[in-house]
Design a protein around this motif. Structure first.
Motif, PDB file in Angstrom:
ATOM      1  N   ARG A  92     -59.998  30.960  35.164  1.00  0.00           N
ATOM      2  CA  ARG A  92     -60.381  30.009  33.868  1.00  0.00           C
ATOM      3  C   ARG A  92     -60.681  28.803  34.545  1.00  0.00           C
ATOM      4  O   ARG A  92     -60.501  28.071  35.472  1.00  0.00           O
ATOM      5  N   PRO A  93     -61.160  27.733  33.472  1.00  0.00           N
ATOM      6  CA  PRO A  93     -61.512  26.544  33.834  1.00  0.00           C
ATOM      7  C   PRO A  93     -60.364  25.587  34.445  1.00  0.00           C
ATOM      8  O   PRO A  93     -60.641  24.939  35.244  1.00  0.00           O
ATOM      9  N   GLN A  94     -59.099  26.004  33.932  1.00  0.00           N
ATOM     10  CA  GLN A  94     -58.155  25.097  34.267  1.00  0.00           C
ATOM     11  C   GLN A  94     -57.990  25.392  35.825  1.00  0.00           C
ATOM     12  O   GLN A  94     -57.403  24.272  36.562  1.00  0.00           O
ATOM     13  N   GLU A  95     -58.064  26.342  36.393  1.00  0.00           N
ATOM     14  CA  GLU A  95     -57.803  26.749  37.700  1.00  0.00           C
ATOM     15  C   GLU A  95     -58.665  25.811  38.583  1.00  0.00           C
ATOM     16  O   GLU A  95     -58.437  25.378  39.609  1.00  0.00           O
ATOM     17  N   ILE A  96     -59.883  25.563  38.080  1.00  0.00           N
ATOM     18  CA  ILE A  96     -60.842  24.860  38.926  1.00  0.00           C
ATOM     19  C   ILE A  96     -60.411  23.400  38.784  1.00  0.00           C
ATOM     20  O   ILE A  96     -60.543  22.504  39.744  1.00  0.00           O
TER      21      ILE A  96
END
Length: 279
Positions: A92-96
């Motif tokens: 998910r974008p939040q992981e990056i």
């Protein structure tokens, strides 16, 4: 591709934030972005953003360790038939986001890679232009210089192993893919490197506001090495003494100095024009 809910195991979630001054810029994992290259561990180079990562994927000399993609980024890579070279991990974008600084624009791509090799000075082509950076520590500036270097077909950038930013993170993003196009030669002693370049036939021209000649009026010859110093400090004394010529760039306006990355672009335009490389 793995399941979209699978989470990557990033080594540390430390953020890569900007410090209050350029000496406090932090790299991936909380490392100083300007840290001496000799002190680097065997950790990965962190690349993020569309142009940066896709350029790395297109570079056969770049070894990709891991590739993290969001669903949207993976779909776009597939639509543009870009080979990921390794099996990506869907996140998910939040992981990056958690891996990078709050203002980092990653566009759903993050790669962990090996560093590119540093060529030797005596392998440089004896043609065109080479840029030499005298302890320029700001990764944004070095990245922007790399981007201009790629646009002007610069053959290499020579920089010091100490007191220069790592070719990762912010620098790579600012370079917008140019890190894969312009070789970086890392040297231990810049004055010795310039002496060697003089012996190899390079015309070494230091750029300094106190230069005795206007760069536009210097009879430039290829291979040409344009030497730029850090903002504020400029060229170090020994660097100035080792250059064959020290030149200035005269500005017609009220402000007589430029940001070092802008100065690099202007010097490359003047040098390319004088050498007949623009035709």
């Amino acid at each position: 591709m793995s399941d979209s809910t699978r989470k990557p195991r990033f080594r540390g979630a430390n953020q890569q934030g900007r410090g209050k001054d350029r000496g406090q810029n932090r790299g991936p994992g909380g490392r100083p972005a300007w840290r001496d290259r000799d002190d680097q561990a065997d950790g990965p180079v962190i690349l993020y953003g569309w142009h940066t990562v896709t350029a790395a994927l297109a570079n056969p000399a770049r070894r990709i360790r891991k590739l993290f993609l969001t669903e949207n980024a993976a779909r776009r890579l597939a639509e543009e038939n870009i080979d990921t070279r390794v099996t990506p991990e869907m996140v998910r974008p939040q992981e990056i986001d958690r891996r990078l600084s709050p203002d980092a624009v990653h566009q759903g791509l993050l790669a962990e890679t090996d560093a590119l090799p540093s060529p030797d000075l005596d392998t440089l082509a004896r043609e065109g232009i080479v840029l030499v950076l005298d302890q320029i520590t700001d990764p944004h500036n070095v990245g922007a210089i790399l981007r201009s270097a790629a646009a002007f077909d610069v053959k290499a950038i020579v920089t010091t192993a100490r007191h220069s930013p790592e070719a990762t993170g912010v620098l790579a993003k600012s370079a917008s893919g140019a890190l894969e196009l312009v070789p970086i030669v890392s040297v231990q002693n810049l004055a010795r490197a310039l002496t060697q370049m003089n012996d190899l036939g390079f015309m070494t021209v230091g750029l300094d506001s106190e230069g005795t000649e206007n760069l536009a009026g210097v009879a430039l010859q290829a291979p040409l090495a344009l030497v730029l110093g850090a903002e504020g400090k400029g060229l170090r004394q020994l660097t100035r003494q080792t250059c064959k010529v020290v030149a200035r760039m005269d500005m017609p306006g009220a402000i007589k100095s430029l940001n070092v990355s802008n100065a690099a672009a202007l010097a490359l335009y003047i040098g390319s024009t004088r050498l007949g490389l623009m035709s």
